[in-house]
Design an enzyme around this catalytic site. Structure first.
Site, PDB file in Angstrom:
ATOM      1  N   GLN A  35       0.741  -1.117   0.010  1.00 18.38           N
ATOM      2  CA  GLN A  35      -0.089   0.040   0.082  1.00 18.38           C
ATOM      3  C   GLN A  35       0.844   1.158   0.085  1.00 18.38           C
ATOM      4  OE1 GLN A  35      -2.410   0.487   3.503  1.00 18.38           O
ATOM      5  NE2 GLN A  35      -3.655   2.115   2.647  1.00 18.38           N
ATOM      6  N   GLY A  36       0.919   2.038  -1.049  1.00 18.61           N
ATOM      7  CA  GLY A  36       1.516   3.061  -1.142  1.00 18.61           C
ATOM      8  C   GLY A  36       0.836   4.583  -0.922  1.00 18.61           C
ATOM      9  N   GLU A  85     -10.604  -1.707   5.687  1.00 16.99           N
ATOM     10  CA  GLU A  85      -9.529  -1.991   6.613  1.00 16.99           C
ATOM     11  C   GLU A  85      -9.950  -2.955   7.751  1.00 16.99           C
ATOM     12  OE1 GLU A  85      -5.140   0.082   7.290  1.00 16.99           O
ATOM     13  OE2 GLU A  85      -6.883   1.223   7.245  1.00 16.99           O
ATOM     14  N   SER A 107      -4.079   6.970  13.759  1.00 14.50           N
ATOM     15  CA  SER A 107      -3.703   7.033  15.190  1.00 14.50           C
ATOM     16  C   SER A 107      -4.833   7.181  16.321  1.00 14.50           C
ATOM     17  CB  SER A 107      -2.689   8.314  15.498  1.00 14.50           C
ATOM     18  OG  SER A 107      -3.411   9.358  14.900  1.00 14.50           O
TER      19      SER A 107
HETATM   20  C1  LIG Z   1       3.444  -0.683  11.667  1.00 21.84           C
HETATM   21  C2  LIG Z   1       3.085   0.252  10.767  1.00 21.84           C
HETATM   22  C3  LIG Z   1       2.685  -0.067   9.351  1.00 21.84           C
HETATM   23  C4  LIG Z   1       2.300   0.624   8.360  1.00 21.84           C
HETATM   24  N1  LIG Z   1       2.183   0.231   7.229  1.00 21.84           N
HETATM   25  C5  LIG Z   1       1.769   1.155   6.043  1.00 21.84           C
HETATM   26  C6  LIG Z   1       1.553   0.530   4.634  1.00 21.84           C
HETATM   27  O1  LIG Z   1       1.764  -0.255   4.479  1.00 21.84           O
HETATM   28  N2  LIG Z   1       1.390   1.714   3.984  1.00 21.84           N
HETATM   29  C7  LIG Z   1       1.328   3.121   4.138  1.00 21.84           C
HETATM   30  O2  LIG Z   1       0.875   3.960   3.140  1.00 21.84           O
HETATM   31  N3  LIG Z   1       1.319   3.340   5.584  1.00 21.84           N
HETATM   32  C8  LIG Z   1       1.749   2.756   6.293  1.00 21.84           C
HETATM   33  N4  LIG Z   1       1.894   3.152   7.839  1.00 21.84           N
HETATM   34  C9  LIG Z   1       1.799   4.544   7.839  1.00 21.84           C
HETATM   35  C10 LIG Z   1       0.792   5.033   8.781  1.00 21.84           C
HETATM   36  O3  LIG Z   1      -0.569   5.055   8.177  1.00 21.84           O
HETATM   37  C11 LIG Z   1       1.242   6.148   9.281  1.00 21.84           C
HETATM   38  O4  LIG Z   1       2.103   6.041  10.386  1.00 21.84           O
HETATM   39  C12 LIG Z   1      -0.071   6.913  10.069  1.00 21.84           C
HETATM   40  O5  LIG Z   1      -0.934   7.390   8.992  1.00 21.84           O
HETATM   41  C13 LIG Z   1       0.597   8.180  10.959  1.00 21.84           C
HETATM   42  O6  LIG Z   1       1.211   9.262  10.023  1.00 21.84           O
HETATM   43  P1  LIG Z   1       2.593   9.580  10.350  1.00 21.84           P
HETATM   44  O7  LIG Z   1       3.294   8.307  10.743  1.00 21.84           O
HETATM   45  O8  LIG Z   1       3.087  10.611   9.450  1.00 21.84           O
HETATM   46  O9  LIG Z   1       2.332  10.425  11.680  1.00 21.84           O
HETATM   47  P2  LIG Z   1       1.833  11.772  11.824  1.00 21.84           P
HETATM   48  O10 LIG Z   1       0.504  12.232  11.004  1.00 21.84           O
HETATM   49  O11 LIG Z   1       3.044  12.828  11.539  1.00 21.84           O
HETATM   50  O12 LIG Z   1       1.474  12.079  13.319  1.00 21.84           O
HETATM   51  C14 LIG Z   1       2.432  12.001  14.369  1.00 21.84           C
HETATM   52  C15 LIG Z   1       1.578  12.419  15.738  1.00 21.84           C
HETATM   53  O13 LIG Z   1       0.497  13.496  15.299  1.00 21.84           O
HETATM   54  C16 LIG Z   1      -0.690  13.076  15.706  1.00 21.84           C
HETATM   55  N5  LIG Z   1      -1.565  13.924  15.163  1.00 21.84           N
HETATM   56  C17 LIG Z   1      -1.469  14.155  13.610  1.00 21.84           C
HETATM   57  N6  LIG Z   1      -2.252  14.846  13.030  1.00 21.84           N
HETATM   58  C18 LIG Z   1      -3.300  15.236  13.972  1.00 21.84           C
HETATM   59  C19 LIG Z   1      -4.444  15.979  14.236  1.00 21.84           C
HETATM   60  N7  LIG Z   1      -5.029  16.335  13.253  1.00 21.84           N
HETATM   61  N8  LIG Z   1      -4.841  16.099  15.453  1.00 21.84           N
HETATM   62  C20 LIG Z   1      -4.439  15.523  16.536  1.00 21.84           C
HETATM   63  N9  LIG Z   1      -3.333  14.755  16.329  1.00 21.84           N
HETATM   64  C21 LIG Z   1      -2.754  14.672  15.365  1.00 21.84           C
HETATM   65  C22 LIG Z   1      -0.931  11.761  15.452  1.00 21.84           C
HETATM   66  O14 LIG Z   1      -1.748  11.020  16.318  1.00 21.84           O
HETATM   67  C23 LIG Z   1       0.711  11.173  15.861  1.00 21.84           C
HETATM   68  O15 LIG Z   1       0.589  10.939  17.351  1.00 21.84           O
HETATM   69  C24 LIG Z   1       2.407   2.158   8.836  1.00 21.84           C
HETATM   70  C25 LIG Z   1       2.441   2.660   9.829  1.00 21.84           C
HETATM   71  C26 LIG Z   1       2.934   1.393  11.007  1.00 21.84           C
HETATM   72  C27 LIG Z   1       3.350   1.833  12.443  1.00 21.84           C
END
Ligand SMILES: Cc1cc2nc3c(=O)[nH]c(=O)nc-3n(C[C@H](O)[C@H](O)[C@H](O)COP(=O)(O)OP(=O)(O)OC[C@H]3O[C@@H](n4cnc5c(N)ncnc54)[C@H](O)[C@@H]3O)c2cc1C
Length: 382
Positions: free
Chosen positions: A115-116, A234, A359
């Site tokens: 998934q990209g 999902e 999250s």
């Molecule tokens: C084990 C694992 C597998 C994954 N696999 C995939 C995959 O196959 N393909 C893919 O595309 N992605 C994948 N992901 C990515 C996942 O979808 C993202 O980590 C997730 O969407 C959060 O984005 P971020 O890591 O950029 O964190 P951020 O969005 O930067 O968030 C950082 C922190 O800020 C908080 N935050 C952000 N925005 C808000 C808001 N509006 N209000 C309150 N708090 C906020 C978040 O809750 C979090 O605590 C994976 C992640 C993990 C951990």
């Protein structure tokens, strides 16, 4: 929902259990196991549409299969992204040609997907996607970076959310493209080393990678709607199976607490009982909402409940073992994947549970806005 298993469901349970018990999968050969499942028709049972080499089953039998799978010693699935995310999306939005091309190899376990979506600047705020796809002859050239891409190292294909309209902003001008991964020099997969010492996800770099024009799902420019619809697939039936796995893990933690004597501590006992009670609540909540399409808050409530629960179980697992459960610099500094026992792995990997799939903070916002009807979050705050 009035949920119960009929005599036919229980007969099916016997069939599923017997089939699983007769297998002896090689856990190192994940692709081989997918093919074994596919050959027996077990991939795509929830698609609601047959004819791709899959068998289709009703909701209760899907639950039975998922439960029996969780109870068996079968390895984790590596084809779930294709089976449970892309395939339902193709059935809902794909052209007849896309369905005919992509669904049979998913059902056969022959083609694995990743998934990209996420990028360094686009996670929770997915509309920040910057990866671009420009028209070039009979296709597109894709350039940009994805991150946290689970299983990209094994995948044959990636569904990529990319900007097909230059200069477009936010939800506009996006498309969902199906991109073959075997493009040396144009796609590079770099594993990300995790706390657990292993690499389950990756950075993926696209440098002019080719995608065919007919492999845009739902039409050019409709990527946001299609991508959101995909995320809606999902969760679901797998929640109940997941809870069986949770119950088994909790049982092992309770046994370890008894063995180590930690159970004599009233605080530990209270935490164990709380985990047990919360797992019951999660089960009733899952049964209550199963099959209730369009319940805006149900998936978010479920995710919020299990993510935190599993993380607390990981903390408890390490705590009941005392000093012998700790993971320290010796492991972190090792250059190659290190040995973790199941409790240490549970503790470390479960740190991710409150992040992926949306999250905790994002789930709370969804519940606030869509269930409680609170004012919408001001844009551009984070
Ligand atoms: C084990 C694992 C597998 C994954 N696999 C995939 C995959 O196959 N393909 C893919 O595309 N992605 C994948 N992901 C990515 C996942 O979808 C993202 O980590 C997730 O969407 C959060 O984005 P971020 O890591 O950029 O964190 P951020 O969005 O930067 O968030 C950082 C922190 O800020 C908080 N935050 C952000 N925005 C808000 C808001 N509006 N209000 C309150 N708090 C906020 C978040 O809750 C979090 O605590 C994976 C992640 C993990 C951990």
């Amino acid at each position: 929902m009035d949920f119960g298993f009929s005599a036919a469901d229980e007969e099916f349970r016997g069939e599923a259990r017997a089939w699983l018990a007769a297998q002896s999968p090689d856990t190192g050969d994940r692709r081989g196991w997918e093919r074994t499942l596919g050959a027996a028709g077990w991939i795509g049972i929830g698609w609601g549409e047959a004819g791709y080499g899959n068998r289709t089953l009703g909701l209760t039998q899907q639950v039975v299969w998922a439960e029996e799978y969780a109870r068996s010693s079968a390895p984790p699935r590596s084809g779930h992204i294709g089976e449970n995310l892309l395939a339902p999306t193709l059935i809902a939005h794909g052209s007849p040609e896309q369905k005919a091309r992509f669904l049979p190899p998913i059902a056969a376990g022959d083609e694995l997907w990743c998934q990209g979506y996420s990028e360094p600047g686009a996670g929770s705020d997915l509309a920040g996607v910057r990866t671009g796809a420009v028209r070039d002859g009979d296709g597109y050239r894709v350039s940009g970076q994805k991150i946290w891409t689970s299983l990209a190292q094994d995948a044959d294909w990636c569904f990529v959310l990319a900007r097909t309209e230059a200069g477009s902003r936010r939800h506009h001008g996006l498309s969902l493209l199906l991109v073959p991964m075997d493009q040396p020099g144009r796609i590079e997969v770099r594993p990300i080393r995790q706390l657990t010492g292993t690499s389950d996800f990756n950075e993926v770099f696209f440098d002019g990678a080719r995608a065919r024009a007919e492999h845009v799902v739902g039409g050019e420019g409709n990527g946001w709607q299609v991508a959101m619809s995909l995320l809606g697939f999902e969760r679901g039936v797998s929640t109940l199976a997941q809870q069986i796995g949770f119950g088994q893990e909790l049982g092992r933690v309770v046994r370890a607490a008894v063995d180590s004597g930690a159970v004599d501590d009233p605080v530990v006992r209270e935490r164990l009982v709380r985990q047990w009670a919360e797992l019951r609540v999660m089960r009733w909540n899952a049964l209550r909402t199963l099959g209730r399409a369009g319940d805006a808050g149900a998936p978010s409530v479920a995710k919020l409940l299990w993510g935190g629960w599993h993380q607390r179980l990981g903390e408890l697992a390490v705590a009941v073992r005392g000093a012998s459960g700790s993971v320290g610099p010796r492991e972190w500094e090792a250059s190659s994947p290190y040995e973790l026992d199941p409790f240490q792995h549970l503790f470390l990997f479960s740190r991710a549970d409150t992040v992926y799939g949306g999250s905790d903070q994002i789930q709370r916002t969804i519940i606030a806005e869509r269930v409680l009807g609170l004012p919408r979050e001001p844009k551009g705050v984070v």
